[in-house]
Design a protein around this motif. Structure first.
Motif, PDB file in Angstrom:
ATOM      1  N   CYS A 259      45.567  36.511  40.704  1.00 46.48           N
ATOM      2  CA  CYS A 259      45.787  37.971  40.779  1.00 46.48           C
ATOM      3  C   CYS A 259      46.433  38.443  42.075  1.00 46.48           C
ATOM      4  O   CYS A 259      47.415  39.184  42.063  1.00 46.48           O
ATOM      5  CB  CYS A 259      44.486  38.755  40.583  1.00 46.48           C
ATOM      6  SG  CYS A 259      43.565  38.308  39.113  1.00 46.48           S
TER       7      CYS A 259
ATOM      8  N   CYS B 233      37.002  41.072  44.409  1.00 43.99           N
ATOM      9  CA  CYS B 233      37.823  42.213  43.996  1.00 43.99           C
ATOM     10  C   CYS B 233      39.007  42.342  44.950  1.00 43.99           C
ATOM     11  O   CYS B 233      38.833  42.301  46.175  1.00 43.99           O
ATOM     12  CB  CYS B 233      36.990  43.495  43.997  1.00 43.99           C
ATOM     13  SG  CYS B 233      37.883  44.953  43.404  1.00 43.99           S
TER      14      CYS B 233
ATOM     15  N   ASP C  93      45.740  46.225  45.876  1.00 43.31           N
ATOM     16  CA  ASP C  93      47.025  46.129  46.572  1.00 43.31           C
ATOM     17  C   ASP C  93      47.083  47.113  47.738  1.00 43.31           C
ATOM     18  O   ASP C  93      46.394  48.140  47.753  1.00 43.31           O
ATOM     19  CB  ASP C  93      48.182  46.383  45.602  1.00 43.31           C
ATOM     20  CG  ASP C  93      48.351  47.853  45.275  1.00 43.31           C
ATOM     21  OD1 ASP C  93      49.322  48.450  45.737  1.00 43.31           O
ATOM     22  OD2 ASP C  93      47.478  48.411  44.566  1.00 43.31           O
TER      23      ASP C  93
ATOM     24  N   ARG D 215      46.359  49.147  42.098  1.00 39.74           N
ATOM     25  CA  ARG D 215      46.250  47.901  41.325  1.00 39.74           C
ATOM     26  C   ARG D 215      45.005  47.158  41.799  1.00 39.74           C
ATOM     27  O   ARG D 215      44.945  46.661  42.927  1.00 39.74           O
ATOM     28  CB  ARG D 215      47.497  47.048  41.504  1.00 39.74           C
ATOM     29  CG  ARG D 215      48.766  47.719  41.021  1.00 39.74           C
ATOM     30  CD  ARG D 215      49.986  46.927  41.423  1.00 39.74           C
ATOM     31  NE  ARG D 215      49.932  45.566  40.879  1.00 39.74           N
ATOM     32  CZ  ARG D 215      50.614  44.545  41.393  1.00 39.74           C
ATOM     33  NH1 ARG D 215      51.350  44.722  42.476  1.00 39.74           N
ATOM     34  NH2 ARG D 215      50.519  43.349  40.840  1.00 39.74           N
TER      35      ARG D 215
ATOM     36  N   PHE E 179      41.987  44.234  40.813  1.00 43.77           N
ATOM     37  CA  PHE E 179      41.636  43.087  39.982  1.00 43.77           C
ATOM     38  C   PHE E 179      40.257  42.572  40.382  1.00 43.77           C
ATOM     39  O   PHE E 179      39.865  42.649  41.547  1.00 43.77           O
ATOM     40  CB  PHE E 179      42.650  41.953  40.149  1.00 43.77           C
ATOM     41  CG  PHE E 179      44.060  42.316  39.780  1.00 43.77           C
ATOM     42  CD1 PHE E 179      44.545  42.057  38.508  1.00 43.77           C
ATOM     43  CD2 PHE E 179      44.907  42.910  40.704  1.00 43.77           C
ATOM     44  CE1 PHE E 179      45.847  42.378  38.165  1.00 43.77           C
ATOM     45  CE2 PHE E 179      46.212  43.238  40.373  1.00 43.77           C
ATOM     46  CZ  PHE E 179      46.683  42.967  39.093  1.00 43.77           C
TER      47      PHE E 179
ATOM     48  N   CYS F 140      38.027  38.907  39.934  1.00 43.92           N
ATOM     49  CA  CYS F 140      38.227  37.531  39.514  1.00 43.92           C
ATOM     50  C   CYS F 140      37.126  36.629  40.057  1.00 43.92           C
ATOM     51  O   CYS F 140      36.377  37.005  40.967  1.00 43.92           O
ATOM     52  CB  CYS F 140      39.591  37.014  39.989  1.00 43.92           C
ATOM     53  SG  CYS F 140      39.649  36.628  41.755  1.00 43.92           S
TER      54      CYS F 140
ATOM     55  N   CYS G 179      39.979  36.243  35.451  1.00 43.73           N
ATOM     56  CA  CYS G 179      40.534  37.413  36.149  1.00 43.73           C
ATOM     57  C   CYS G 179      40.732  38.570  35.177  1.00 43.73           C
ATOM     58  O   CYS G 179      41.037  38.366  33.993  1.00 43.73           O
ATOM     59  CB  CYS G 179      41.870  37.043  36.797  1.00 43.73           C
ATOM     60  SG  CYS G 179      42.609  38.366  37.787  1.00 43.73           S
ATOM     61  N   LYS G 180      40.547  39.786  35.681  1.00 46.57           N
ATOM     62  CA  LYS G 180      40.739  40.986  34.867  1.00 46.57           C
ATOM     63  C   LYS G 180      41.266  42.119  35.738  1.00 46.57           C
ATOM     64  O   LYS G 180      40.813  42.301  36.869  1.00 46.57           O
ATOM     65  CB  LYS G 180      39.425  41.406  34.207  1.00 46.57           C
ATOM     66  CG  LYS G 180      39.559  42.657  33.344  1.00 46.57           C
ATOM     67  CD  LYS G 180      38.291  42.939  32.555  1.00 46.57           C
ATOM     68  CE  LYS G 180      37.144  43.368  33.433  1.00 46.57           C
ATOM     69  NZ  LYS G 180      35.950  43.720  32.644  1.00 46.57           N
ATOM     70  N   ARG G 181      42.221  42.875  35.215  1.00 47.50           N
ATOM     71  CA  ARG G 181      42.720  44.059  35.922  1.00 47.50           C
ATOM     72  C   ARG G 181      41.963  45.292  35.450  1.00 47.50           C
ATOM     73  O   ARG G 181      41.742  45.489  34.236  1.00 47.50           O
ATOM     74  CB  ARG G 181      44.219  44.248  35.681  1.00 47.50           C
ATOM     75  CG  ARG G 181      44.784  45.446  36.436  1.00 47.50           C
ATOM     76  CD  ARG G 181      46.297  45.536  36.333  1.00 47.50           C
ATOM     77  NE  ARG G 181      46.795  46.717  37.026  1.00 47.50           N
ATOM     78  CZ  ARG G 181      48.091  47.003  37.187  1.00 47.50           C
ATOM     79  NH1 ARG G 181      49.002  46.180  36.696  1.00 47.50           N
ATOM     80  NH2 ARG G 181      48.451  48.101  37.834  1.00 47.50           N
TER      81      ARG G 181
ATOM     82  N   GLU H 239      43.363  52.085  36.627  1.00 41.49           N
ATOM     83  CA  GLU H 239      43.786  52.664  37.907  1.00 41.49           C
ATOM     84  C   GLU H 239      42.764  53.692  38.371  1.00 41.49           C
ATOM     85  O   GLU H 239      42.333  54.543  37.596  1.00 41.49           O
ATOM     86  CB  GLU H 239      45.156  53.323  37.739  1.00 41.49           C
ATOM     87  CG  GLU H 239      45.726  53.889  39.019  1.00 41.49           C
ATOM     88  CD  GLU H 239      47.130  54.418  38.845  1.00 41.49           C
ATOM     89  OE1 GLU H 239      47.483  55.420  39.504  1.00 41.49           O
ATOM     90  OE2 GLU H 239      47.889  53.831  38.037  1.00 41.49           O
TER      91      GLU H 239
ATOM     92  N   SER I 109      34.359  38.033  35.140  1.00 41.35           N
ATOM     93  CA  SER I 109      34.881  39.371  35.463  1.00 41.35           C
ATOM     94  C   SER I 109      34.744  40.328  34.288  1.00 41.35           C
ATOM     95  O   SER I 109      34.854  41.522  34.451  1.00 41.35           O
ATOM     96  CB  SER I 109      36.350  39.261  35.877  1.00 41.35           C
ATOM     97  OG  SER I 109      37.133  38.745  34.834  1.00 41.35           O
TER      98      SER I 109
END
Length: 402
Positions: free
Chosen positions: A119, A135, A138, A144, A146, A148, A155-157, A160, A402
């Motif tokens: 990620c 966690c 960005d 952003r 993620f 994981c 992993c997971k997003r 927002e 996650s």
């Protein structure tokens, strides 16, 4: 500091290799009937589980690639339930200014492992970890996010987060419930009110995995203070380190601590009314959750030059009072530099890692033994003067999802 480097590729052992079938070992001579024996097939499941329970995490990861039987035993619900004890935290050191490449340090076997993080794209992203999960957020839009498991690469997003776009300052915190395995993520945003440097919008946004949604919990205006990039969750309470907007050369403390109860559903009083002053004049501070206790690692400022660091201290918050735990001996402090913000620090359980931004040396402090020591040398050398290094610690666990 130990001079030799000890490292290997963790994923070449675990994730990069196909799990082998269980095959017996053959013994015999030509012309004689072959006799096959497999010690693994003789040992019952409960004995193997008992053996695996004594292995360090890196050795357990290796064992999953030996054969399918071992893989299924280690990943079975029974084995996971019986081995819920906390693991010694690993420290991941970013070794590139831009990319998220690096090595993970195992304090049990005192080895570095070359692993790839899922990620994350750059080393300057925000990071927070708890109970096997990490966690990432960005550092550009701060939108952003993620979650994981660095060991299994699950992993997971996330959705927002709400709040101001492109805030001036942000911080990230994560907490995993060890019983339910649900997790809470908090993003704190701080944005200057246009035209007035001393007034800042301060907001707290909370994500809960059980509801898979965000809630904007607080929006407050701070006068004379702004948010920063440090926050942590301890025992259901969010702690944030805030910064004074006053002139650098004044005699006032440059930092303060505010707290917010994440479990409270009712209205709240002003965050500044419950603020806690830092124990001394600091150049910077790092907030750490050690067994649900708030610990701060801080750069101690010179009295007449608050932007110059003269030492590094460790304090623990007891109710609303700071208690000094230790100060870094001068022989370890040499080489950290004199600027105000020169080190990264994180920890789990009883271990605190402290790393200079300008070097790959990693210092470890044991809270239970009050002992300082260097880790085994990281297998990376500094290639140019302005190359910077940072990192974070996490608890290696195979079952965290996650």
């Amino acid at each position: 500091m130990e001079s030799e480097a000890s490292w290997e590729s963790l994923y070449a052992i675990h994730l990069g290799r196909k799990v082998l079938e269980n095959r017996p070992v053959s013994e015999g001579n030509e012309g004689v009937e072959e006799f096959t024996v497999s010690l693994d097939s003789i040992l019952p499941y409960d004995i193997l589980e008992r053996i695996f329970s004594f292995l360090p995490m890196a050795s357990t990861i290796r064992a999953t690639s030996v054969c399918k039987r071992w893989y299924h035993i280690i990943h079975s619900k029974r084995f996971i339930r019986a081995n819920k004890l906390p693991q010694m935290p690993w420290y991941f050191m970013f070794t590139c200014n831009e990319a998220a490449a690096g090595y993970a340090y195992d304090p049990v076997l005192r080895k570095w492992y070359n692993i790839d993080l899922p990620c994350i794209e750059k080393s300057n992203w925000f990071v927070s970890s708890s109970h096997g999960l990490v966690c990432f957020m960005d550092n550009d839009s701060r939108s952003r996010i993620f979650v994981c498991n660095p060991i299994t690469k699950d992993c997971k997003r996330l959705l927002e987060p709400p709040g101001a776009k492109f805030p001036d300052y942000s911080s990230l915190a994560m907490s995993v419930d060890r019983n339910s395995h649900h997790y809470t993520i908090v993003v704190v945003k701080s944005k200057q009110v246009p035209g007035d440097f001393s007034v800042w919008d301060f907001s707290i946004h909370i994500y809960r995995s059980e509801s898979k949604s965000w809630v904007s919990s607080i929006k407050e205006v701070l006068s004379g203070w702004r948010g920063g990039d440090e926050c942590v969750i301890c025992n259901g309470v969010l702690y944030c380190l805030i910064h004074s907007t006053g002139v650098l050369g004044n005699a006032d403390l440059r930092h303060s601590l505010i707290m917010y109860d994440l479990l409270a559903r009712s209205s709240h009083a002003s965050l500044m009314c419950m603020s806690i002053p830092v124990p001394c004049s600091l150049t910077c501070g790092r907030l750490i959750n050690l067994k649900e206790r708030l610990v701060m690692v801080g750069g101690i400022a010179k009295y007449d030059r608050p932007d110059i660091i003269k030492g590094i201290g460790i304090w623990e918050l007891n109710k609303r009072e700071w208690q000094e735990v230790a100060r870094m001996p001068h022989r370890f402090f040499q080489g950290f530099g004199e600027l105000d913000d020169v080190f990264a620090s994180s920890g789990i359980e009883d271990l605190i890692y402290i790393q200079s931004y300008g070097a790959t040396a990693l210092l470890v402090f044991d809270m239970s033994q009050k002992q300082w020591k260097w880790s085994v040398k990281c297998p990376v050398t500094k290639r140019f003067p302005l190359q910077l290094f940072t990192g974070f610690c996490f608890e290696p666990r195979l079952e965290a999802v996650s």
